[in-house]
Design a protein around this motif. Structure first.
Motif, short mmCIF file in Angstrom:
data_model
loop_
_atom_site.label_atom_id
_atom_site.label_comp_id
_atom_site.label_asym_id
_atom_site.label_seq_id
_atom_site.Cartn_x
_atom_site.Cartn_y
_atom_site.Cartn_z
N ARG A 1 0.84 -1.19 0.00
CA ARG A 1 0.00 0.00 0.00
C ARG A 1 0.88 1.25 0.00
O ARG A 1 1.95 1.23 -0.58
N LEU A 2 0.38 2.31 0.65
CA LEU A 2 1.10 3.57 0.79
C LEU A 2 1.30 4.30 -0.53
O LEU A 2 2.18 5.15 -0.67
N GLY A 3 0.49 3.97 -1.55
CA GLY A 3 0.59 4.72 -2.80
C GLY A 3 0.24 6.19 -2.63
O GLY A 3 0.62 7.02 -3.46
N GLY A 4 -0.47 6.52 -1.55
CA GLY A 4 -0.79 7.91 -1.30
C GLY A 4 0.43 8.78 -1.06
O GLY A 4 0.35 10.01 -1.23
N ILE A 5 1.56 8.17 -0.68
CA ILE A 5 2.79 8.95 -0.49
C ILE A 5 3.23 9.57 -1.82
O ILE A 5 3.59 10.75 -1.89
N ALA A 6 3.20 8.76 -2.88
CA ALA A 6 3.57 9.29 -4.20
C ALA A 6 2.58 10.35 -4.67
O ALA A 6 2.97 11.36 -5.27
N MET A 7 1.31 10.13 -4.39
CA MET A 7 0.29 11.09 -4.81
C MET A 7 0.46 12.42 -4.06
O MET A 7 0.28 13.50 -4.65
N PHE A 8 0.79 12.35 -2.79
CA PHE A 8 1.01 13.58 -2.03
C PHE A 8 2.25 14.31 -2.54
O PHE A 8 2.28 15.55 -2.58
N GLY A 9 3.28 13.55 -2.94
CA GLY A 9 4.45 14.18 -3.54
C GLY A 9 4.11 14.88 -4.84
O GLY A 9 4.61 15.98 -5.11
N GLY A 10 3.25 14.26 -5.66
CA GLY A 10 2.82 14.91 -6.88
C GLY A 10 2.02 16.17 -6.61
O GLY A 10 2.14 17.17 -7.33
N LEU A 11 1.18 16.13 -5.57
CA LEU A 11 0.41 17.32 -5.18
C LEU A 11 1.32 18.47 -4.80
O LEU A 11 1.14 19.61 -5.25
N CYS A 12 2.32 18.19 -3.99
CA CYS A 12 3.25 19.24 -3.56
C CYS A 12 4.03 19.80 -4.75
O CYS A 12 4.26 21.02 -4.85
N ALA A 13 4.44 18.92 -5.66
CA ALA A 13 5.19 19.39 -6.84
C ALA A 13 4.30 20.27 -7.72
O ALA A 13 4.76 21.30 -8.24
N GLY A 14 3.05 19.86 -7.90
CA GLY A 14 2.14 20.68 -8.70
C GLY A 14 1.89 22.04 -8.10
O GLY A 14 1.86 23.06 -8.81
N LEU A 15 1.71 22.08 -6.78
CA LEU A 15 1.50 23.37 -6.12
C LEU A 15 2.75 24.24 -6.19
O LEU A 15 2.66 25.47 -6.32
N LEU A 16 3.93 23.61 -6.11
CA LEU A 16 5.18 24.37 -6.20
C LEU A 16 5.32 25.02 -7.57
O LEU A 16 5.70 26.20 -7.68
N VAL A 17 5.00 24.26 -8.61
CA VAL A 17 5.07 24.83 -9.96
C VAL A 17 4.03 25.93 -10.13
O VAL A 17 4.31 26.99 -10.72
N ALA A 18 2.83 25.71 -9.63
CA ALA A 18 1.77 26.71 -9.76
C ALA A 18 2.13 28.01 -9.06
O ALA A 18 1.79 29.10 -9.54
N SER A 19 2.84 27.92 -7.95
CA SER A 19 3.20 29.13 -7.21
C SER A 19 4.21 29.98 -7.96
O SER A 19 4.36 31.18 -7.66
N GLN A 20 4.91 29.41 -8.94
CA GLN A 20 5.92 30.16 -9.68
C GLN A 20 5.40 30.71 -11.00
O GLN A 20 6.13 31.41 -11.70
N LEU A 21 4.15 30.41 -11.34
CA LEU A 21 3.57 30.90 -12.58
C LEU A 21 2.92 32.26 -12.38
O LEU A 21 2.54 32.62 -11.26
N ASP A 22 2.79 33.01 -13.46
CA ASP A 22 2.30 34.39 -13.36
C ASP A 22 0.87 34.45 -12.85
O ASP A 22 0.58 35.13 -11.86
N HIS A 23 -0.04 33.77 -13.53
CA HIS A 23 -1.45 33.87 -13.16
C HIS A 23 -1.75 33.08 -11.89
O HIS A 23 -2.36 33.60 -10.94
N LEU A 24 -1.34 31.83 -11.86
CA LEU A 24 -1.65 31.00 -10.70
C LEU A 24 -0.90 31.44 -9.46
O LEU A 24 -1.38 31.22 -8.34
N GLY A 25 0.24 32.06 -9.63
CA GLY A 25 0.99 32.52 -8.47
C GLY A 25 0.24 33.57 -7.67
O GLY A 25 0.38 33.64 -6.44
#
Length: 431
Positions: A47-71
């Motif tokens: 199990r514990l596949g949610g660890i990878a999914m949470f990592g993807g969530l954090c990476a997506g939010l990190l990228v979004a915070s650096q974009l012009d509109h989404l930031g």
């Protein structure tokens, strides 16, 4: 749209790349519970596949915070911070449950705490638009109750359908796609800024599910566990809460030329409180309600696990594992995208006719569990083995035995059978 797609693909890529190492970690950590009576898989799966999914969530939010509109959304709105805090609490609770197991009441309390934290940070239903009336404003207490209830229902509905390989991730992905189309239309087509967080959250959900599905399709190499299913349910609920009660019908009326009828048509999925988010998870929600009624009627706890869910019944009817999942995908997509289509097209008759036609197709497939289509011979080398026509078995002829000679027959007659010899031996010794 480009920024949302960038966040989506980043989330999917990180989730996909992290799932392999997380699987090895889950095996090393012993997060591989034995197969239970209600499980459909035959071998212990990590199990514990949610660890990878949470990592993807954090990476997506990190990228979004650096974009012009989404930031700018990270500064102007507290929804993103509330989502991250609530998802973090739900993720930790799920990891503990996947590794050591958590009591059902403790798990329910943790879900309410995660929802309460998000409400405290501002993710709550503020008002409820009702057709024909003015927007009904709810009190903070009423908004908190509605929001917490929605989160708990969504989380447990997604958790209940996590019983077949790829089922929960696929159905949540379908729901997120439908919600993405609807919220993006409100944000881009009608210029409603309050719909932007729902668009971002839906894009993150799609990316998390798409990145995890290749590892989770039948036969699954890893399960998302409660650490993944509860987090997906929470994010789906937050997407609904962030848009419900925040869209002013007057803005839609102004965009439609002052026509109240056109405005009501556009806002059909959100005029009735939380209609759209409930329709996109109609199947898991129905499964949840049926399970509660079934277990309570039998004198059991509503949280007691059993093997009577909708996907289990499809297997009992005779459908294969993959076909049962595809059938659930079909009905989820039909309900979710059908609801979105009602708010987009002005020809409701065409939508109804298409919906009825697809329902008939789904019913025919549902009633033919033993039908398995085979691809033409010309393309069988390019399709999965289950769609190839099996080769006809070659019947091997037994070698003809040479006829015994007269001397062999005479010798066989003198020797007799083994039973005859044993009987004679016992008779001589008085046995």
């Amino acid at each position: 749209m480009r920024e949302y797609l960038l966040v989506l693909f980043t989330t999917a890529a990180v989730t996909y790349l992290l799932t392999g190492p997380v699987r090895k970690f889950a095996i090393a950590a012993g997060a591989m519970p034995p197969v239970r009576a209600r499980d459909v898989h035959r071998e212990p799966t990590p199990r514990l596949g949610g660890i990878a999914m949470f990592g993807g969530l954090c990476a997506g939010l990190l990228v979004a915070s650096q974009l012009d509109h989404l930031g700018r959304m990270f500064v102007q709105s507290a929804d993103v911070k509330a989502l991250l805090s609530g998802a973090g609490i739900m993720w930790v609770l799920g990891v503990l449950d996947d590794k050591w197991g958590v009591d059902a009441l403790v798990k329910l309390g943790g879900q309410m705490i995660a929802a309460g934290v998000m409400v405290w940070q501002g993710v709550t239903v503020i008002s409820i638009p009702v057709p024909g009336f003015e927007t009904v404003t709810v009190t903070p207490t009423q908004g908190m109750i509605i929001s917490v209830t929605l989160v708990v229902v969504m989380v447990n509905a997604v958790n209940f359908i996590d019983g077949l390989d790829g089922l929960a991730a696929g159905m949540v992905c379908i729901a997120a796609m439908a919600f993405f189309l609807y919220s993006y239309r409100l944000w881009y087509g009608y210029g409603i800024a309050d719909a932007a967080p729902a668009v971002l959250f839906s894009a993150l959900l799609i990316g998390m599910c798409l990145g995890f599905l290749p590892h989770n399709l039948h036969p699954a190499r890893i399960f998302m566990g409660d650490s993944g299913s509860m987090m997906l349910g929470l994010m789906l609920a937050v997407s609904a809460i962030s848009i419900t009660g925040r869209v002013d019908p007057d803005l839609i009326t102004a965009q439609t030329g002052g026509s109240q009828t056109a405005a009501i048509h556009v806002l059909v999925p959100i005029y009735i409180p939380l209609l759209l988010p409930l329709t996109v998870i109609a199947l898991p929600l129905a499964d949840l309600l049926l399970a509660v009624v079934r277990r309570t009627w039998a004198g059991k706890s509503p949280f007691a696990a059993d093997k009577q869910h909708l996907h289990h019944r499809l297997l009992e009817v005779g459908h294969s594992h993959s076909r049962a999942v595809l059938i659930m995908y079909f009905w989820a997509a039909l309900i979710a995208f059908g609801t979105v289509a009602v708010s987009i097209t002005n020809t409701a008759r065409a939508v109804v006719l298409a919906f009825v036609g697809l329902c008939l197709v789904g019913i025919v497939v549902l009633l033919m569990p033993r039908f398995r289509p085979h691809a033409p011979r010309a393309v069988q080398a390019f399709v999965p083995p289950r769609y190839r026509k099996p080769a006809e078995p070659v019947q091997e002829q037994a070698p003809a035995m040479a006829e015994l000679s007269a001397e062999d027959k005479e010798l066989l007659g003198r020797l007799g059978t083994g039973a005859h010899a044993v009987g004679s031996h016992r008779a001589e010794h008085g046995s």
